[in-house]
Scaffold this active site. Sequence first.
Site, PDB file in Angstrom:
ATOM      1  N   LYS A  22       0.847  -1.211   0.000  1.00 41.83           N
ATOM      2  CA  LYS A  22       0.000   0.000   0.000  1.00 41.83           C
ATOM      3  C   LYS A  22       0.872   1.247   0.000  1.00 41.83           C
ATOM      4  O   LYS A  22       0.642   2.182  -0.775  1.00 41.83           O
ATOM      5  CB  LYS A  22      -0.892   0.006   1.237  1.00 41.83           C
ATOM      6  CG  LYS A  22      -1.538   1.335   1.562  1.00 41.83           C
ATOM      7  CD  LYS A  22      -2.400   1.320   2.793  1.00 41.83           C
ATOM      8  CE  LYS A  22      -1.647   1.521   4.057  1.00 41.83           C
ATOM      9  NZ  LYS A  22      -1.393   2.935   4.434  1.00 41.83           N
ATOM     10  N   ASN A  23       1.902   1.267   0.861  1.00 39.75           N
ATOM     11  CA  ASN A  23       2.669   2.498   1.034  1.00 39.75           C
ATOM     12  C   ASN A  23       3.632   2.773  -0.112  1.00 39.75           C
ATOM     13  O   ASN A  23       4.059   3.911  -0.288  1.00 39.75           O
ATOM     14  CB  ASN A  23       3.391   2.489   2.383  1.00 39.75           C
ATOM     15  CG  ASN A  23       2.394   2.568   3.537  1.00 39.75           C
ATOM     16  OD1 ASN A  23       1.217   2.909   3.324  1.00 39.75           O
ATOM     17  ND2 ASN A  23       2.828   2.226   4.719  1.00 39.75           N
ATOM     18  N   ARG A  93      -4.119  10.784   4.235  1.00 34.89           N
ATOM     19  CA  ARG A  93      -3.029  11.773   4.354  1.00 34.89           C
ATOM     20  C   ARG A  93      -2.121  11.699   3.127  1.00 34.89           C
ATOM     21  O   ARG A  93      -1.603  12.690   2.654  1.00 34.89           O
ATOM     22  CB  ARG A  93      -2.164  11.460   5.576  1.00 34.89           C
ATOM     23  CG  ARG A  93      -2.754  11.567   6.908  1.00 34.89           C
ATOM     24  CD  ARG A  93      -1.800  11.023   7.947  1.00 34.89           C
ATOM     25  NE  ARG A  93      -0.436  11.475   7.745  1.00 34.89           N
ATOM     26  CZ  ARG A  93       0.009  12.682   8.070  1.00 34.89           C
ATOM     27  NH1 ARG A  93      -0.821  13.557   8.565  1.00 34.89           N
ATOM     28  NH2 ARG A  93       1.260  13.020   7.858  1.00 34.89           N
ATOM     29  N   ARG A 122       2.021  14.129  13.356  1.00 35.90           N
ATOM     30  CA  ARG A 122       2.500  13.880  11.986  1.00 35.90           C
ATOM     31  C   ARG A 122       2.621  15.161  11.148  1.00 35.90           C
ATOM     32  O   ARG A 122       1.910  15.375  10.183  1.00 35.90           O
ATOM     33  CB  ARG A 122       1.615  12.848  11.288  1.00 35.90           C
ATOM     34  CG  ARG A 122       1.575  11.539  12.062  1.00 35.90           C
ATOM     35  CD  ARG A 122       0.716  10.497  11.403  1.00 35.90           C
ATOM     36  NE  ARG A 122       1.425   9.897  10.255  1.00 35.90           N
ATOM     37  CZ  ARG A 122       0.887   8.898   9.547  1.00 35.90           C
ATOM     38  NH1 ARG A 122      -0.325   8.462   9.817  1.00 35.90           N
ATOM     39  NH2 ARG A 122       1.563   8.379   8.545  1.00 35.90           N
ATOM     40  N   PRO A 123       3.499  16.054  11.577  1.00 40.68           N
ATOM     41  CA  PRO A 123       3.724  17.291  10.814  1.00 40.68           C
ATOM     42  C   PRO A 123       4.305  16.998   9.432  1.00 40.68           C
ATOM     43  O   PRO A 123       4.733  15.862   9.167  1.00 40.68           O
ATOM     44  CB  PRO A 123       4.755  18.028  11.672  1.00 40.68           C
ATOM     45  CG  PRO A 123       5.439  16.976  12.454  1.00 40.68           C
ATOM     46  CD  PRO A 123       4.424  15.911  12.700  1.00 40.68           C
ATOM     47  N   ILE A 124       4.274  17.990   8.540  1.00 41.91           N
ATOM     48  CA  ILE A 124       4.929  17.796   7.228  1.00 41.91           C
ATOM     49  C   ILE A 124       5.924  18.915   6.960  1.00 41.91           C
ATOM     50  O   ILE A 124       6.210  19.260   5.811  1.00 41.91           O
ATOM     51  CB  ILE A 124       3.890  17.692   6.085  1.00 41.91           C
ATOM     52  CG1 ILE A 124       3.049  18.975   5.971  1.00 41.91           C
ATOM     53  CG2 ILE A 124       2.985  16.493   6.244  1.00 41.91           C
ATOM     54  CD1 ILE A 124       2.310  19.030   4.643  1.00 41.91           C
ATOM     55  N   ASP A 125       6.504  19.443   8.048  1.00 45.77           N
ATOM     56  CA  ASP A 125       7.470  20.545   7.912  1.00 45.77           C
ATOM     57  C   ASP A 125       8.661  20.166   7.032  1.00 45.77           C
ATOM     58  O   ASP A 125       9.172  20.985   6.265  1.00 45.77           O
ATOM     59  CB  ASP A 125       7.950  20.997   9.298  1.00 45.77           C
ATOM     60  CG  ASP A 125       8.517  19.834  10.112  1.00 45.77           C
ATOM     61  OD1 ASP A 125       7.852  18.778  10.196  1.00 45.77           O
ATOM     62  OD2 ASP A 125       9.637  19.965  10.631  1.00 45.77           O
ATOM     63  N   ILE A 327       8.933   6.232  16.916  1.00 43.50           N
ATOM     64  CA  ILE A 327       8.572   7.001  15.718  1.00 43.50           C
ATOM     65  C   ILE A 327       7.362   7.908  15.963  1.00 43.50           C
ATOM     66  O   ILE A 327       7.373   9.089  15.658  1.00 43.50           O
ATOM     67  CB  ILE A 327       8.272   6.040  14.521  1.00 43.50           C
ATOM     68  CG1 ILE A 327       9.412   5.045  14.329  1.00 43.50           C
ATOM     69  CG2 ILE A 327       7.956   6.840  13.268  1.00 43.50           C
ATOM     70  CD1 ILE A 327      10.696   5.613  13.753  1.00 43.50           C
ATOM     71  N   ARG A 397      -8.498  -0.174   5.148  1.00 39.86           N
ATOM     72  CA  ARG A 397      -7.680   0.803   4.427  1.00 39.86           C
ATOM     73  C   ARG A 397      -6.397   0.165   3.902  1.00 39.86           C
ATOM     74  O   ARG A 397      -5.851   0.577   2.898  1.00 39.86           O
ATOM     75  CB  ARG A 397      -7.304   1.966   5.350  1.00 39.86           C
ATOM     76  CG  ARG A 397      -8.442   2.841   5.762  1.00 39.86           C
ATOM     77  CD  ARG A 397      -7.982   3.991   6.601  1.00 39.86           C
ATOM     78  NE  ARG A 397      -6.869   4.689   5.972  1.00 39.86           N
ATOM     79  CZ  ARG A 397      -6.269   5.749   6.513  1.00 39.86           C
ATOM     80  NH1 ARG A 397      -6.666   6.204   7.679  1.00 39.86           N
ATOM     81  NH2 ARG A 397      -5.282   6.356   5.897  1.00 39.86           N
TER      82      ARG A 397
END
Length: 430
Positions: A22-23, A93, A122-125, A327, A397
């Site tokens: 999936k990923n 996401r 879960r930031p995306i900085d 994590i 999912r």
Amino acid sequence: MEQYIIKGGNPLVGEVDISGAKNAALGILAAAIMTDDTVLIENLPDVRDINVMLEAMTDIGVKVERITRHAALMNSSAIGGVSVDYEFIKKIRASYYLIGALLGKYKRAEVPLPGGCNIGSRPIDLHLKGFKALGAKVTIRNGSICAEAETLRGSHIYLDTVSVGATINIMMAATMAEGRTIIENCAREPHVVDVANFLNSMGANIKGAGTDVIRIRGVERLHATEYSIIPDQIEAGTFMFAAAATKGDIMVKNVIPKHLEATTAKLLELGCEVEEFDNAVRVVASRRLNCTNVKTLPYPGYPTDMQPQIGVALALASGTSIVTESIFENRFKYMDELARMGAVSKVEGNTAIITGVDRLTGARVSAPDLRAGAALVIAGLAAEGVTVVDDIVYIQRGYECFDEKLQSLGAEIEKINSEKEAQKFKLRIG
Ligand code: EPZ
């Protein structure tokens, strides 16, 4: 709402075929829009996240033709817009991979900010840091990320934290940038490698994927390709732990054993026998499991996506184990559900101390997220009595035909929609 109902106690025995990762597929689907030629992608897992991603792509004008459950043709020559609808980001996401792909190809992208999720903020900085380093102007407006650039120029980017998403997103944005990009402290997961291989099959020039330094030489355009997704090592590991927890004997087929090394090492510590073949692994658990300690780490360390599965197995092991989740900050919610089945654990911050018990008993539990939900199913399979798992939409999912695959291994599990169906199941199993 759909539920799984499970009568535990049967050792799982037999063979199971693993679906596409999936990923890896989520990154590859996004990357596929970077060419105007037609792309064929095979071994797609037929799971909710993939189907939503294909809807998001169709919504921006990609022509998607699902030729089988596991294969799709797509053509992105007529993409109308570069903004992704919030509905899709809310569902998955990973729609944010479309930023890197759209920015890379059209030098513009507008994608709603992904919210947090059940396992952490879960930031995306780091994603945005990479886009800016390549020369994009990135602003947050009305809940969306707007990224645009006259041109994207190669840059030397250091990722403060090892991030799968940032590695893949920045790699895509740099694929068609001018000049050379070096990304340091990259994630090394097999699905990062699969996205890089896919891009290279379209004519990209990416080296070093799978190591912590990826070097990219920008190219003018990308061309057609036919590509098959790698097997899903997390789905494979989930079935390996199902064998361990139910004292079963499962041949897990269509896997790349190398991708499972950390999982196999832990199963051996637990006292399982693990036999590796070219594209399969066999897990046999004939006696009570040993306790052990485990800490989740970026690949090739022990995967965070396999943390709930080992947590369940250790709940039944002899002795006390320590699980450290390095994590994500909120990935032990399943421990409260497990306690309702008789597990004994103490969660202190990012550490869970688990005291193994002789048996778990069936209960009604709720899936807090994708992998924890799968782990609770494993707990139900190992427990005495009947377990009902709510909120299985999370599990659907990322696991294709999860109940059918388990049934083929001898599990007493059914997907139900009502109390009446639950009663029928209970009558049938007696
Ligand atoms: C991917 O998420 C996977 N999802 C996750 O799998 C997996 O758990 C995770 O990688 C780790 O392996 C997909 O591939 C779709 P990260 P991702 O960026 O990319 C921090 C599943 O079950 N971080 O590697 O979002 C972050 O908070 C899912 O299939 C930043 O601080 O994970 C986390 O602590 C669950 N800033 C750490 O890095 C950023 O910009 C690792 O996250 C990005 C991440």
